[in-house]
Write a protein that holds these residues in place. Structure first.
Motif, short mmCIF file in Angstrom:
data_model
loop_
_atom_site.label_atom_id
_atom_site.label_comp_id
_atom_site.label_asym_id
_atom_site.label_seq_id
_atom_site.Cartn_x
_atom_site.Cartn_y
_atom_site.Cartn_z
N LYS A 515 41.28 36.10 38.12
CA LYS A 515 40.75 36.88 39.23
C LYS A 515 39.85 38.02 38.76
CE LYS A 515 44.84 35.99 42.10
NZ LYS A 515 44.18 35.18 43.13
N LEU A 516 39.92 38.38 37.49
CA LEU A 516 39.18 39.54 36.97
C LEU A 516 38.23 39.12 35.84
CD1 LEU A 516 42.11 42.12 36.85
CD2 LEU A 516 40.25 42.03 38.54
N ASP A 518 35.81 40.64 34.85
CA ASP A 518 35.30 41.85 34.20
C ASP A 518 36.02 42.15 32.89
OD1 ASP A 518 33.95 43.27 36.91
OD2 ASP A 518 35.76 42.10 37.28
N ASP A 590 44.44 39.17 45.29
CA ASP A 590 43.06 39.50 44.91
C ASP A 590 42.81 41.00 45.05
OD1 ASP A 590 42.41 36.87 44.32
OD2 ASP A 590 41.73 36.45 46.38
N LEU A 591 43.30 41.58 46.16
CA LEU A 591 43.15 43.02 46.39
C LEU A 591 43.87 43.82 45.34
CD1 LEU A 591 42.44 45.52 48.13
CD2 LEU A 591 44.55 45.05 49.42
N ARG A 594 42.22 43.62 41.87
CA ARG A 594 41.02 44.45 41.78
C ARG A 594 41.39 45.92 41.71
NH1 ARG A 594 36.34 44.13 39.74
NH2 ARG A 594 36.66 41.91 40.15
N TYR A 597 42.64 46.97 38.24
CA TYR A 597 41.51 47.10 37.31
C TYR A 597 40.71 48.37 37.58
CZ TYR A 597 36.82 46.43 35.44
OH TYR A 597 35.62 46.64 34.80
N GLU A 598 40.40 48.63 38.86
CA GLU A 598 39.55 49.76 39.18
C GLU A 598 40.23 51.10 38.92
OE1 GLU A 598 36.49 47.90 42.48
OE2 GLU A 598 38.41 48.70 43.17
N VAL A 608 33.54 53.12 38.81
CA VAL A 608 33.64 51.74 39.28
C VAL A 608 32.26 51.26 39.70
CG1 VAL A 608 36.04 51.92 39.99
CG2 VAL A 608 34.24 52.53 41.61
N PHE A 614 35.47 50.03 46.53
CA PHE A 614 36.73 50.56 46.02
C PHE A 614 37.42 51.42 47.08
CE2 PHE A 614 38.76 54.21 43.72
CZ PHE A 614 39.90 53.52 43.29
N ARG A 617 38.94 49.26 49.81
CA ARG A 617 40.19 48.62 49.41
C ARG A 617 41.36 49.60 49.48
NH1 ARG A 617 36.69 45.29 46.29
NH2 ARG A 617 36.32 46.87 44.68
#
Length: 630
Positions: A515-516, A518, A590-591, A594, A597-598, A608, A614, A617
């Motif tokens: 999912k990430l 990044d 998914d939320l 993210r 990570y952020e 970010v 961001f 969310r």
């Protein structure tokens, strides 16, 4: 005897063109050359008189006199030195090839190919011809010791010939008369001459004088009177022993040297003796001069040879990381190139530089140990510059490292520690010196990267200078202790994660990695005790702080993928694991992925990529939580 016209050798035109157009960055240098020649002539007759006192002829009022004549448009430089006979005039001024012109021109030709400076002024004896930079005709009237009462007159326009004739010259010595060009009339101005003497020859042993007209008396008795004024101070305090110089004299010299309104933080004054002899007087400033950060980073000390200024900033005498040091070096052993502005490559320069660097670093070390408050003021001004030495001076890296000051996780805000103190306080079992680089110490104190170190009673150095990203890795280790970045994957984080946790989180870690895109990897860590997640760079990866620095410098190399580390003992991470175990297809994953990570991006001090998304969310999460609790 009638005047005799003689031809120069063919090389003279080449020589004069080269000197006039190529070798001097500023033609005002001519005055320094001619005054230096006059001083040499006085020293020569004094030396010769040791074996033959008759050469003095009772003429021992040593001085060099400047005589500007606005009406005649001439400037005369006179001395009562050794002088020259007719034969010596021909040998020294007429037959230029005997002074090494051919060798000089060949050296200049080769130097032009290699980009180096041409030959030596002492070797080729062409400094006199710098006079033709400002004069369209030069006259020399001279008489040597024991010569007949009549002297010799030499005159030339530098175009291929010169004339010789007998001239009246009752006293021993030399007069060099410059018939100035129209664009060089400013050298007749007394203020201009006075300033040039102070600039280039202020510390010459012999007085440089000039007749000055002044008004004396008052009222009706006021009249003009001509007095002979000495233009140079002749106070070369670096030639005196340190015990003979008063503190106020040091301050006065430092202020004249730097134009600083305050005194120096430290004074380095010593004489090197032995095979190589030179005098050094250097100053460490107490504060950063205005404009220091915006100037080209060039180091250098004033270089004197027998009190004559040769270079205003000799870069070979001081490395750039000590460019805040100001002062002078006086050596009589250095060979000089033809312009006296650049030095031929010479091993002696390395000897002097090593000596100066050693004494400067020892002086700074003494100030740090004895006068810490004063040193702290210096370090806040120049610590960043000093760190450059870690990347450029391999032989002195540890000495430089001993001078560095750091805030740390265990020090009070605004207080500092040293590497030696850090090592001395390391708890048993700690093998490495940990550091963390960021924008500010305050921000770093709240970093999640410190959590595991705090839990184990270990300190972390907090570094905030842009150069730290380059300099500290160059240092590598200190006293056998490796320096390790706390935000690197290999930093001591508290040991390996238990196998049971690895197995429980295996499925979630795989899902989050998908999912990430990044991140380079997702793994568990025990470097965190309070935070849920953090990002770390691998051993050879680019840190987030380095990326930010490169972006500011306009060298954006893209964002390197880092590793997302999760704290298996954090409630948030455990909740996400439970949700994934219950329903791996839950859209909320998914939320949460993210957001994990952020938040780690924000915690490392970065931005970010989409702050609006961001914020949305976070707001959605707040709304959902608030609604569920209503």
């Amino acid at each position: 005897m009638a005047a005799e016209t003689l031809e120069f050798k063919a090389e003279l035109k080449q020589l004069l063109h080269l000197i006039t157009h190529s070798l001097y960055s500023d033609r005002e240098i001519f005055l320094r050359e001619l005054i230096s020649n006059a001083s040499d002539a006085i020293n020569k007759v004094r030396f010769d008189a040791l074996a033959n006192a008759d050469k003095l002829e009772g003429n021992t009022d040593w001085k060099i006199k400047l005589t500007p004549n606005a009406e005649a448009k001439t400037l005369t430089i006179s001395d009562n030195g050794i002088g020259m006979t007719r034969e010596e005039v021909i040998a020294n001024l007429g037959t230029v090839a005997q002074s090494g012109t051919k060798a000089f021109l060949e050296a200049a030709k080769q130097a032009g190919k290699s980009g180096e400076a041409p030959g030596l002024i002492g070797q080729f004896g062409v400094g006199f011809y710098s006079a033709f930079m400002v004069a369209d005709k030069v006259t020399v009237v001279t008489r040597g010791p024991g010569s007949p009462a009549d002297g010799t007159r030499w005159e030339s326009d530098g175009q291929g010939a010169y004339t010789l004739e007998a001239a009246e010259k009752p006293a021993r010595g030399t007069d060099v008369i410059l018939h100035l060009k129209d664009d060089a009339k400013d050298f007749l101005d007394q203020w201009r001459l006075r300033s040039l003497v102070r600039k280039f020859s202020d510390f010459l042993e012999h007085p440089v004088t000039m007749d000055v007209e002044k008004e004396v008396g008052e009222g009706e008795e006021k009249k003009k009177e001509v007095t002979e004024e000495t233009l140079n101070s002749r106070k070369a305090i670096w030639l005196r022993s340190k015990s003979e110089v008063k503190p106020e004299e040091y301050d006065e010299f430092y202020k004249s040297l730097t134009h600083d309104s305050d005194g120096p933080a430290d004074i380095i004054h010593y004489a090197a003796e032995g095979k190589t002899e030179f005098k050094v007087l250097c100053f460490v400033p107490a504060r950063k001069p205005w404009g220091f950060d915006y100037e080209e980073p060039v180091a250098g000390l004033k270089l004197y040879v027998q009190r004559v200024l040769i270079m205003d900033r000799c870069e070979q005498l001081l490395p750039t990381y000590l460019r805040f040091v100001k002062g002078v070096v006086d050596s009589a052993d250095l060979p000089l190139n033809v312009s006296r502005e650049l030095l031929q490559q010479n091993p002696l320069l390395d000897v002097i530089q090593k000596s100066v660097v050693k004494n400067v670093l020892e002086s700074l070390g003494g100030m740090k140990n004895i006068e810490f408050d004063k040193y702290l003021g210096f370090y806040k001004a120049f610590g960043t510059v000093l760190k450059e030495g870690l990347t450029r001076d391999w032989s002195n890296r540890e000495k430089i490292a001993d001078l560095l000051l750091f805030e740390s996780a265990n020090t009070e805000a605004g207080k500092f520690t040293t590497l030696a103190e850090y090592v001395g306080k390391m708890p048993e079992g700690q093998k490495d010196i940990a550091y963390l680089i960021g924008e500010s110490a305050e921000q770093l104190r709240h970093s999640p990267y410190l959590e595991a170190f705090r839990a184990k009673g270990q300190d972390v150095l907090l570094l905030t200078d842009p150069i730290d990203e380059f300099a500290i890795p160059q240092l590598g280790e200190y006293k056998g202790k490796k320096l390790v970045a706390a935000d690197r994957g290999e930093a001591a984080g508290g040991g390996d994660v238990p196998d049971g946790d690895k197995e429980r989180f295996k499925a979630l870690l795989g899902a989050l990695k998908e999912k990430l895109p990044d991140v380079a990897d997702v793994r568990l860590t025990n470097r965190l005790t309070e935070s849920a997640a953090c990002l770390v760079a691998d051993a050879n990866g680019v840190s987030a702080h380095m990326e930010r620095l490169m972006e500011r410098m306009g060298r954006d190399s893209g964002t390197a993928k880092r590793v997302l580390e999760l704290n298996p003992n954090h409630a948030t991470v455990e909740a996400v694991r439970t949700l994934h175990e219950k329903d791996a297809a839950d859209v909320r994953l998914d939320l949460y992925a993210r957001l994990l990570y952020e938040q780690a991006v924000v915690a490392e001090g970065s931005k970010v990529s989409d702050p609006v998304a961001f914020a949305k969310r976070v707001n959605d999460l707040i709304a959902r939580d608030a609604k569920a609790g209503a």
